[in-house]
Design an enzyme around this catalytic site. Structure first.
Site, short mmCIF file in Angstrom:
data_model
loop_
_atom_site.label_atom_id
_atom_site.label_comp_id
_atom_site.label_asym_id
_atom_site.label_seq_id
_atom_site.Cartn_x
_atom_site.Cartn_y
_atom_site.Cartn_z
N LYS A 182 2.53 6.92 -10.00
CA LYS A 182 3.47 7.01 -8.87
C LYS A 182 3.91 8.45 -8.65
CE LYS A 182 5.84 2.52 -9.41
NZ LYS A 182 5.48 1.94 -8.11
N ARG B 202 1.62 -8.27 -10.36
CA ARG B 202 0.89 -9.51 -10.05
C ARG B 202 -0.10 -9.85 -11.17
NH1 ARG B 202 -1.09 -6.93 -4.57
NH2 ARG B 202 0.86 -5.84 -4.97
#
Ligand code: BES
Ligand code: MN
Ligand code: ZN
Length: 489
Positions: free
Chosen positions: A267, A341
């Site tokens: 990130k 996920r």
């Protein structure tokens, strides 16, 4: 934590809080009047307060406060508190405003109306949630409101609702503590230890924690891949509230990434700085389960919290890796930042295949797209089951939280295709919150129609104090889940 007591006659009366609402004698241009409180209070004090409301130009709106000093008399201080129309939400806002207005006083007495359990619930939740502060150590503790006496005509009548509100607030505060804790402290093992400590001593509450070896033996490939880059190995917490009188069985799943660097698909620095909160879903479902147990709710709740730290290292999983999830479905992962996920997929597949509950609900700080679509306060709720979605939305709203139903839009299904695996885990198709939900649905097996997913990235954090929220972790989801669980019997 603030001690809240019901009393029919306080020992001391330094500060008396009297609720006011919109209304009052029109001839004096007043717009606030005292809420009738049938407890034993001196007539002269009530008369003085009644005159004060119009004089102080109060409107009675929820959260308004006005202090009036009466030196050398008893009580020394009157505090008029606007409660709005008198619904639970107004009282919650009022309780929060009161916690802040009385911050520097050790002890207050609040006069309450009769026959208004929703008011008491709102007030107590507001008081306990707004007075929350996260502290790593006891050092530098500021003076704070310590005791609130609720002055009522019949203490027994409110006993149960005060317990309910207290448990709701305590478990919300626990979720906030877990989420606010820095990731230098909060690795998966630490988190599992906190659950163990919180669950200890409650009958019918069982805990199983799987470490890396058991996860490998069980085939939890998503949790192992995401956790593989960290020096602190992953865990799967399974907390089971199993009361004898349960008719239905709910499984709750919460994303528990104790820090999300993004992994090899790292990130940018601004996007990373708050990623200690990436386990807020796990914190919420664990706290709600503890709440259900402490309240003795007659519903079985099994909570799964896949815990992992998504780090950058020589053992981290790579973009392009193929992951084999619990139960055998494979996914191609081209972006290691779509890690949530992957761990949820294992937990959902395990729940559907092995636990086979009646209902399956997951909460996750899953995508930045949640805030893009719905702003900073509202979770994105997905389900193919209209009735179940409506019930959860109603419980969340009643609890003073917010969620909005979003579509599991079939238009995006084609983007879940992969040449190498059963599924592609991070399609670049836009609608990031929707595609993440569609990916998760593939792992729900026979529970597909009994499943709800909530993307709570946005409301899990507050940028500043606001009503019952305090700056930082909000504990979002605990209140709504507890309300919903209480409706299942
Ligand atoms: N933990 C983040 C989502 C997030 C973002 C939570 C901001 C709270 C605030 C999640 O793991 C993530 O990185 N999601 C990606 C998904 C993408 C790589 C498909 C995102 O939202 O950008
Ligand atoms: Mn991520
Ligand atoms: Zn994440």
């Amino acid at each position: 934590m603030l001690a809240i007591r019901l009393t029919t006659g306080p020992e001391r009366l330094d500060t008396l809080v009297l609720p006011v609402r919109p209304g009052g004698p029109a001839d004096v241009g007043a717009s606030a009047e005292l809420v009738p409180t049938p407890s034993a209070l001196p007539d002269d004090v009530l008369a003085e307060a009644a005159a004060l409301a119009p004089a102080a130009r109060l409107t009675g709106r929820a959260g308004q406060t006005r202090e009036h000093l009466r030196p050398t008399r008893t009580p020394e201080r009157l505090l008029l508190l606007g409660v709005g129309d008198g619904d639970e939400h107004g009282w919650r806002v009022a309780g929060a405003a009161l916690a802040r207005a009385a911050r520097a006083e050790p002890r207050i007495v609040v006069a309450l109306p009769d026959g208004a359990p929703a008011a008491v619930r709102g007030l107590v939740e507001g008081l306990l949630l707004a007075s929350y502060r996260f502290r790593l150590t006891e050092a530098g503790e500021a003076p704070a409101l310590r005791e609130v006496d609720l002055l009522v005509a019949d203490a027994e009548a409110y006993r149960a609702v005060v317990d309910l509100a207290r448990t709701t607030a305590e478990t919300t505060r626990l979720a906030r503590d877990l989420t606010n804790t820095p990731s230098s402290v909060k690795n998966p093992q630490w988190f599992a230890g906190q659950v163990e400590a919180a669950a200890a001593g409650t009958p019918d509450l069982h805990l199983r924690v799987r470490g890396p070896e058991e996860l490998a033996a069980g085939g939890f490939g998503g949790i192992l891949a995401v956790g593989g880059g960290s020096a602190s190995g992953p865990r799967l917490v399974e907390l089971d509230w199993r009361p004898a009188d349960a008719k239905r069985h709910v499984v709750l799943v919460g994303k528990g990434i104790t820090f999300d660097t993004g992994g090899i698909s790292i990130k940018p620095r601004d996007a990373m700085k708050l990623m200690r909160k990436d386990m807020a879903g796990a914190a919420a479902v664990i706290a709600a389960t503890l709440g259900a147990a402490r309240l003795g709710l007659p519903v079985r709740v099994t909570t799964l919290a896949p815990l992992a730290e998504n780090m950058v290292s020589g053992s981290a999983f790579r973009p392009g890796d193929i992951i084999r999830h619990y139960g055998g479905l494979t996914s191609e992962s081209t972006n290691s930042d779509a890690e949530g996920r992957l761990v949820l997929a294992d937990a959902l597949a395990y729940a559907a295949a092995e636990l086979r509950p009646d209902l399956l609900v997951d909460l996750a700080t899953l995508t930045g797209a949640n805030a893009v679509a719905l702003g900073k306060r509202t979770g994105a709720l997905y389900s193919d089951n209209d009735e179940l979605a409506d019930e959860l939305l109603a419980a969340i709203a009643a609890a003073g939280e917010a969620a909005w139903r979003m579509p599991l839009a079939a238009d995006y299904l084609e983007h879940l295709g992969s040449d190498l695996a059963d599924l592609h885990s991070s399609p670049a198709a836009g609608a990031g919150s929707v595609t993440a939900a569609l990916f998760l649905r593939e792992f729900t097996g026979e529970l597909r129609e009994q499943w709800v997913h909530v993307d709570m990235s946005a409301p899990s954090w507050a940028e500043g104090d606001d009503a019952e929220l305090t700056k930082g972790a909000t504990g979002w989801g605990v209140r709504g889940l507890l309300r919903w669980l209480a409706t299942l019997d």
